[in-house]
Motif scaffolding. Structure first.
Motif, short mmCIF file in Angstrom:
data_model
loop_
_atom_site.label_atom_id
_atom_site.label_comp_id
_atom_site.label_asym_id
_atom_site.label_seq_id
_atom_site.Cartn_x
_atom_site.Cartn_y
_atom_site.Cartn_z
N PRO A 60 -6.20 -3.89 -41.62
CA PRO A 60 -4.90 -3.33 -42.01
C PRO A 60 -3.74 -4.20 -41.57
O PRO A 60 -3.69 -4.67 -40.43
N GLN A 61 -2.84 -4.44 -42.47
CA GLN A 61 -1.62 -5.24 -42.20
C GLN A 61 -1.92 -6.70 -41.89
O GLN A 61 -1.07 -7.41 -41.35
N LYS A 62 -3.10 -7.17 -42.22
CA LYS A 62 -3.44 -8.58 -41.94
C LYS A 62 -3.96 -9.25 -43.21
O LYS A 62 -4.23 -8.61 -44.21
N THR A 63 -4.09 -10.56 -43.11
CA THR A 63 -4.66 -11.27 -44.25
C THR A 63 -6.17 -11.39 -44.10
O THR A 63 -6.75 -10.90 -43.14
N PHE A 64 -6.79 -12.06 -45.04
CA PHE A 64 -8.24 -12.19 -45.02
C PHE A 64 -8.67 -13.20 -43.95
O PHE A 64 -8.14 -14.29 -43.86
#
Lengths: 113, 106
Positions: free
Chosen positions: A40-44
């Motif tokens: 959540p709220q982050k990139t891959f």
């Protein structure tokens, strides 16, 4: 055309249990499969890169003991999230690689209760 | 440090306005892709553009390889363009940026 399926699309598991997800390449042969997680709220983030008939390479912060991967043939890979906890929730994406092209599946969204 | 940085982090537009998204990367890239991530999470590949300028529909991407930057221009934005736009480079492995969250208001 090249298609990548992931199953299940969404799943919920209880904290401390395990969850297996699958990735299927259709229409091409995936010599390698990359597994990613988007928290959540982050990139891959790349979890690991699996190449048929070769050792699976895990990125820092991810281990085989926690995310065992099976890649038995050129069209299928599976990954299990063992002993899942809240921090493991997110979208798990597989990227099936043929040559220089990487085709992404729709992802498996994991919710941990 | 982070391999791929995107700006702005978020962008709010009125329908019809143009959007300019930026991507800077810290290492050489054999491939650069722009993705659209739907609210459901699925990735849609928009453009592969390791260098030069490419167009598709209302999208234009310009990548200046030696300056390690790429831009994505969306012309005449529509409400359906709302979502997250991700830039990713391939440098033997793929690195994703944090994305730009685009909101297009009617």
């Amino acid at each position: 055309g090249a298609l990548v399926y992931q199953y299940p699309r969404r799943t919920i598991c209880k904290s401390g249990t395990s969850m297996r997800m699958e990735c299927q390449a259709v229409g091409f042969q995936a010599t390698s499969v990359a597994w990613y997680r988007q928290s959540p709220q982050k990139t891959f983030e790349l979890i690991a890169l699996s190449t048929v008939n070769s050792a699976i390479k895990y990125e820092q912060n991810f281990t085989q003991e926690k995310f065992p991967i099976s890649h038995p043939n050129l069209s299928f890979s599976s990954m299990t999230v063992l002993n899942a906890y809240l921090e493991d929730r997110g979208l798990y994406l597989c990227g099936a690689i043929q040559g220089s092209e990487q085709y992404f599946g729709p992802g498996t969204r994991l919710t941990v209760l | 440090g982070q391999q791929v940085q995107q700006s702005p982090a978020s962008l709010v537009l009125q329908e019809g306005e143009n959007a300019e998204l930026q991507c800077n990367f810290s290492s050489t890239a054999t491939q650069l892709q722009w993705f659209y991530q739907s609210p459901g999470g699925s990735l849609v590949s928009l453009l592969s553009n390791p260098s030069g300028t490419k167009h598709t529909g209302r999208l234009t991407s310009t990548t200046v390889t030696k300056e390690r930057r790429s831009s994505l221009h969306i012309s005449s934005s529509q409400t359906t363009d709302s979502g997250t736009y991700l830039c990713a480079i391939d440098n033997n492995r793929i690195f994703f940026g944090d994305g730009t969250q685009l909101v297009v208001k009617p």
